[in-house]
Structure formats: C-alpha cells, structure tokens
Design an enzyme around this catalytic site. Structure first.
Site, PDB file in Angstrom:
ATOM      1  CG  ASN A 197      -1.837   1.074   1.224  1.00 30.49           C
ATOM      2  OD1 ASN A 197      -1.910   2.155   0.474  1.00 30.49           O
ATOM      3  ND2 ASN A 197      -2.972   1.131   2.224  1.00 30.49           N
ATOM      4  CE  LYS A 250       0.075   2.473   6.867  1.00 28.87           C
ATOM      5  NZ  LYS A 250      -0.974   2.967   6.616  1.00 28.87           N
ATOM      6  NE  ARG A 265      -6.281   1.121  -0.186  1.00 26.33           N
ATOM      7  CZ  ARG A 265      -6.472   1.909   0.789  1.00 26.33           C
ATOM      8  NH1 ARG A 265      -5.410   2.348   1.401  1.00 26.33           N
ATOM      9  NH2 ARG A 265      -7.648   2.434   0.940  1.00 26.33           N
ATOM     10  CG  HIS A 315     -13.185   2.187   3.117  1.00 31.99           C
ATOM     11  ND1 HIS A 315     -13.988   3.158   3.813  1.00 31.99           N
ATOM     12  CD2 HIS A 315     -11.866   2.548   3.528  1.00 31.99           C
ATOM     13  CE1 HIS A 315     -13.398   3.963   4.549  1.00 31.99           C
ATOM     14  NE2 HIS A 315     -12.033   3.987   4.426  1.00 31.99           N
ATOM     15  CG  HIS A 355     -13.998   0.422   6.797  1.00 31.64           C
ATOM     16  ND1 HIS A 355     -13.000  -0.550   6.591  1.00 31.64           N
ATOM     17  CD2 HIS A 355     -13.656   1.515   6.934  1.00 31.64           C
ATOM     18  CE1 HIS A 355     -11.923  -0.012   6.516  1.00 31.64           C
ATOM     19  NE2 HIS A 355     -12.013   1.396   7.270  1.00 31.64           N
ATOM     20  N   GLY A 378     -13.400   3.570  10.906  1.00 30.88           N
ATOM     21  CA  GLY A 378     -12.189   4.028  11.146  1.00 30.88           C
ATOM     22  C   GLY A 378     -11.888   5.379  11.083  1.00 30.88           C
ATOM     23  N   GLY A 419     -11.552   7.090   8.460  1.00 35.10           N
ATOM     24  CA  GLY A 419     -12.561   7.203   7.319  1.00 35.10           C
ATOM     25  C   GLY A 419     -13.672   6.212   7.704  1.00 35.10           C
ATOM     26  NE  ARG A 429     -12.038  11.843   3.979  1.00 31.82           N
ATOM     27  CZ  ARG A 429     -11.793  10.644   3.565  1.00 31.82           C
ATOM     28  NH1 ARG A 429     -12.360   9.716   4.092  1.00 31.82           N
ATOM     29  NH2 ARG A 429     -10.305  10.278   3.138  1.00 31.82           N
ATOM     30  CB  ILE A 457     -14.327   3.476  15.639  1.00 28.26           C
ATOM     31  CG1 ILE A 457     -13.502   4.757  15.778  1.00 28.26           C
ATOM     32  CG2 ILE A 457     -15.546   3.658  16.289  1.00 28.26           C
ATOM     33  CD1 ILE A 457     -14.176   5.873  15.167  1.00 28.26           C
ATOM     34  N   GLY A 458     -14.895   0.405  14.678  1.00 29.31           N
ATOM     35  CA  GLY A 458     -15.823  -0.914  14.671  1.00 29.31           C
ATOM     36  C   GLY A 458     -15.249  -1.948  15.483  1.00 29.31           C
ATOM     37  CD  GLU A 459     -10.544  -4.213  13.102  1.00 30.69           C
ATOM     38  OE1 GLU A 459      -9.593  -4.291  13.817  1.00 30.69           O
ATOM     39  OE2 GLU A 459     -10.688  -4.243  11.785  1.00 30.69           O
ATOM     40  CG  ASN A 460      -9.858  -1.719  18.229  1.00 30.27           C
ATOM     41  OD1 ASN A 460      -9.335  -2.572  18.989  1.00 30.27           O
ATOM     42  ND2 ASN A 460      -9.420  -1.161  17.231  1.00 30.27           N
ATOM     43  CD  GLU A 479      -8.366  -2.067   3.918  1.00 27.86           C
ATOM     44  OE1 GLU A 479      -7.819  -1.756   5.027  1.00 27.86           O
ATOM     45  OE2 GLU A 479      -8.972  -1.087   3.153  1.00 27.86           O
TER      46      GLU A 479
HETATM   47  P1  AMP Z   1      -8.532   3.055  11.310  1.00 28.69           P
HETATM   48  O1  AMP Z   1      -8.774   4.134  10.182  1.00 28.69           O
HETATM   49  O2  AMP Z   1      -9.028   1.871  10.704  1.00 28.69           O
HETATM   50  O3  AMP Z   1      -6.987   2.795  11.477  1.00 28.69           O
HETATM   51  O4  AMP Z   1      -8.954   3.608  12.583  1.00 28.69           O
HETATM   52  C1  AMP Z   1      -8.584   5.017  13.264  1.00 28.69           C
HETATM   53  C2  AMP Z   1      -9.482   5.247  14.355  1.00 28.69           C
HETATM   54  O5  AMP Z   1      -9.832   4.020  14.867  1.00 28.69           O
HETATM   55  C3  AMP Z   1      -8.819   6.318  15.255  1.00 28.69           C
HETATM   56  O6  AMP Z   1      -8.713   7.625  15.020  1.00 28.69           O
HETATM   57  C4  AMP Z   1      -9.504   5.899  16.338  1.00 28.69           C
HETATM   58  O7  AMP Z   1     -10.671   6.661  16.412  1.00 28.69           O
HETATM   59  C5  AMP Z   1     -10.070   4.471  16.379  1.00 28.69           C
HETATM   60  N1  AMP Z   1      -9.424   3.604  17.319  1.00 28.69           N
HETATM   61  C6  AMP Z   1      -8.348   3.093  16.869  1.00 28.69           C
HETATM   62  N2  AMP Z   1      -7.932   2.200  18.121  1.00 28.69           N
HETATM   63  C7  AMP Z   1      -8.777   2.449  18.766  1.00 28.69           C
HETATM   64  C8  AMP Z   1      -9.136   1.859  20.236  1.00 28.69           C
HETATM   65  N3  AMP Z   1      -8.220   0.888  21.065  1.00 28.69           N
HETATM   66  N4  AMP Z   1     -10.300   2.220  20.958  1.00 28.69           N
HETATM   67  C9  AMP Z   1     -10.983   3.062  20.420  1.00 28.69           C
HETATM   68  N5  AMP Z   1     -10.984   3.546  19.273  1.00 28.69           N
HETATM   69  C10 AMP Z   1      -9.849   3.098  18.482  1.00 28.69           C
END
Ligand code: AMP
Length: 393
Positions: free
Chosen positions: A7, A14, A88, A177, A203, A205, A207, A236, A327-330, A381
C-alpha cells in the site's frame, strides 16, 4: 509462493509478505515520511518490531531498502523468489471492476483516473513503478478500492444531476474501502456458512463507510464520487447540503480548495468536538461530560444508524450486521450506542460479548434473541490483495 502486498501512499509505504496459499505472514513493515525530513521505517519479523531512522528520498529508495531487508533477514535468498506484488490502487473508475495484472499500458490507462483521486492514485502508481524496476520478474497486480462497488446498479450509482456530468465527466458514485467490505462480507458469510445472505458492513475507522451486500455482491455503499460522502468520519463531514459550500465561500472569502480542505480535514468528530478526530480522545472527554464531544458522538451515531436503516430496507431485511476498522473493532461503547438505536429492527446487543470483542478479537456481539446477527470482524485488506495476486498468477 511468496507474494508482497503493498500500500503506497503519498509519503508512506506499507507492506506484508505472504507465503501463499497458506496466507502466512512472513514479514511486514511500514516506511514513513518518504520525501520528508525525519523519515524512518519499521520492520516486524517473528513478533519483533525494529525501527530504523533512514533518509527515504522517494519510493524507489524505500523499495530498495525493503528488498534488502528481506534478503538480510533471510526471508528470501534471491529476488526471483518473489512471485508477485499486489498493489492497492485507490481508484479504478468505472473500468476496473476486478484486480488486474499491470503493465506499462495499463498503468498509463489508470493514470488517466488521477484526477478522480489526486492524492492517492499517483502515489499508488509510483509504488508500482518502483517495484517493477527493482524486481522486474515479479508479476505486478493492481487491486482497486473501488472495484467491489462496481456491482452497484445504475439507480444506485447515479446522482440526479445533469446527464452530461456523468457522460462526459464521470460524475457518479464509486465507493471506497472496497477491499475491506469484500473481506468482511466474505468472512462473515464463511462463518455463518451461507452463500446467500443480506449483510451490512460498517467500516468505521478514521475514514468510514457502510455497504449493503446481497449474496456476496455489493448493492449500495455510503462513500460516493469522493470519500467525503456518507457517514460522519474522524475529520470528514460526510453528507452535507451542497448549498453550504457557496454560502461559506461568500461569507468567509475562502477559496473552493480551502473549503474542501475544511470539509475533509477539519470537520467530522474533530469539527464538532473541537478536540480530536480520534475516538480515544473523545472517550476521555465524554467521561468529563464535555458537551461538544457528546454531540459529536450523537451526530456520528445518527449518521450510521440512518444508513443501516436505509440498507435494511434496500436489502429487504438483514441477516448479519458487521463492524470493522479502528472504531468498529475497538470501541464497544460506540457499537452499543449504534445498536441500541436499532432495537425497532429487532437488533439487540449482548453487552458482555460486546465488551470482549476488541483488539483484533472476532466474534458475535448480538444477544441470542436478536433478530439480526451482529459480528465484529477485524478487517484484512492486505490478505485480499495477496489472494487476488495469487489467483491472477
Ligand atoms: P483506522 O482508520 O481503521 O485505522 O481507525 C483509526 C481510528 O480508530 C482512530 O482514529 C480511533 O478513532 C479509532 N481507534 C483505534 N484504536 C482504538 C481503540 N483501541 N479504542 C477506540 N478507538 C480506537
């Protein structure tokens, strides 16, 4: 067979190297601040992460170092062992609906789309050229972020604007995405062991985008002509009334580029909270009862819930709702805010399971009496790129 999944961003690169078809990650790393001061790279091998400061003038320099690291760490003995490199590429326009083997002619053709993704495609393409030069015997493959959404029908991808805008200038919904939506929807169909199912993928994140997937095919998605459409994101705005743009230009004297920058980089969670685009920072502020941060989450959740409801109708019901990305995962707190607003659709959360699914843990988070299964699926991805590259070779 060894395959690199790459990527290349404007100032970063990466990579992960896979042994395929086992999908075993042998080595991975990130080159950062390429072309800038204080550039460095990190390599992860056998669970250990090493950081090295190094002058990275351009992508070619980064690729040379990357290959040297593979040899020095004895991951490969000769360059010929790398069978393919999957890249990518953010924008494939209406033409590239699948991953494709790249050559000079195809890269020239993809370059014609640079205007549609001026920040991303040129960087993606310079990454490809750097690898072509260093390992000319490897098959180079392009995997497009837009490709998964090319199954949208015309009534979903067109905007109600003058026809000429579409015919002459390509103004339509492309969606982004795509590799994440593809990975997560395929993964969850695998888990529930079905080939026919209605799936919504969130998704979320920095974004963010949501997609509606019917029997493995995407039928709608929230991002549009640009990644700024759809849900509220980290910085955004997501969907706004376009009429705001000329109004703000007149009021502030800002240029169209400046307004565009504010809508992309200074809006969303950051714009409303005035604190941060990162949900971890907002969590701290919400605990202190910081009203703008609470409001930022309310707007964020409303925009997501609105699209889930829309896609519920478009799909004619939903079997599985999935959460992925940062955010969705954590962030169980945000998932709960969303799911609680979906109770009229029979979607219910199991709070214990929801709190357990974090930091890469996959699993179901809906209660046993929920009418829709809800899953957390960590996205991948890179493996989609490696799989497509392997199957094209
Ligand atoms: P991504 O673009 O998928 O890498 O997601 C990044 C965003 O996920 C960050 O700006 C945070 O808002 C959120 N995030 C990442 N890790 C955590 C965590 N451990 N707990 C809560 N939010 C998280």
């Amino acid at each position: 067979m060894y395959i690199l999944s790459v990527n290349s961003g404007s100032s970063s690169l990466k990579f992960q190297m896979y042994d395929m078809p086992e999908e075993k990650v042998l080595i991975s790393g990130t080159f950062e601040r390429i072309g800038l001061e204080n550039s460095f790279y990190t390599i992860k091998l056998n669970g250990e992460k090493v950081r090295k400061e190094k002058n990275l003038e351009n992508h070619e320099v980064a690729v040379n170092i990357l290959i040297d690291e593979l040899v020095d760490n004895k991951v490969i003995n000769s360059l010929d062992e790398i069978a393919g490199v999957g890249h990518r590429i953010v924008h494939g326009g209406s033409k590239y609906s699948k991953s494709i083997v790249l050559d000079k002619n195809i890269l020239d053709d993809i370059s014609k789309l640079n205007e549609l993704a001026p920040l991303h495609n040129p960087a993606n393409i310079s990454g490809v050229y750097a690898f072509m030069k260093k390992i000319p015997n490897a098959v180079q493959v392009g995997c497009f972020d837009t490709a998964f959404h090319q199954t949208l029908q015309e009534d979903k991808f067109r905007y109600a604007v003058p026809d000429l805008w579409y015919e002459k200038y390509g103004v339509r919904k492309y969606g982004f995405h795509g590799m994440s939506h593809k990975y997560v929807s395929e993964r969850v169909m695998n888990i529930i062991n079905k080939t026919k199912a209605n799936v919504i993928v969130c998704h979320l994140g920095n974004g963010g985008s949501i997609s509606a997937v019917k029997d493995g095919k995407c039928i709608d998605t929230t991002m549009g002509f640009t990644p700024n459409a759809g849900i509220v994101m980290g910085s955004r705005s997501g969907d706004i009334d376009y009429g705001i743009i000329p109004y703000i230009m007149k009021k502030t004297g800002m240029s169209i580029t400046e307004v565009d920058n504010e809508l992309n980089k200074k809006s969303g969670l950051l714009g409303i909270s005035k604190v941060s685009s990162d949900s971890r920072d907002l969590d701290e502020k919400v605990k202190e009862n910081h009203k703008p941060s609470i409001l930022a989450y309310e707007l964020y959740v409303n925009s997501i819930v609105g699209y889930i409801a829309k896609y519920y109708v478009e799909l004619g019901g939903v079997d599985v709702l999935c959460f992925t990305a940062g955010i969705g995962e954590n962030a169980p707190n945000i998932r709960k805010l969303i799911i609680d607003k979906l109770s009229c659709l029979g979607i219910k959360i199991d709070e214990e399971k929801n709190n357990e699914c974090r930091f890469g843990k996959e699993g179901v988070i809906s209660s046993t009496d929920s009418e829709v299964l809800v899953y957390v699926i960590p996205t991948d991805e890179e493996v989609v790129i490696a799989r497509d590259t392997y199957s094209l070779i």
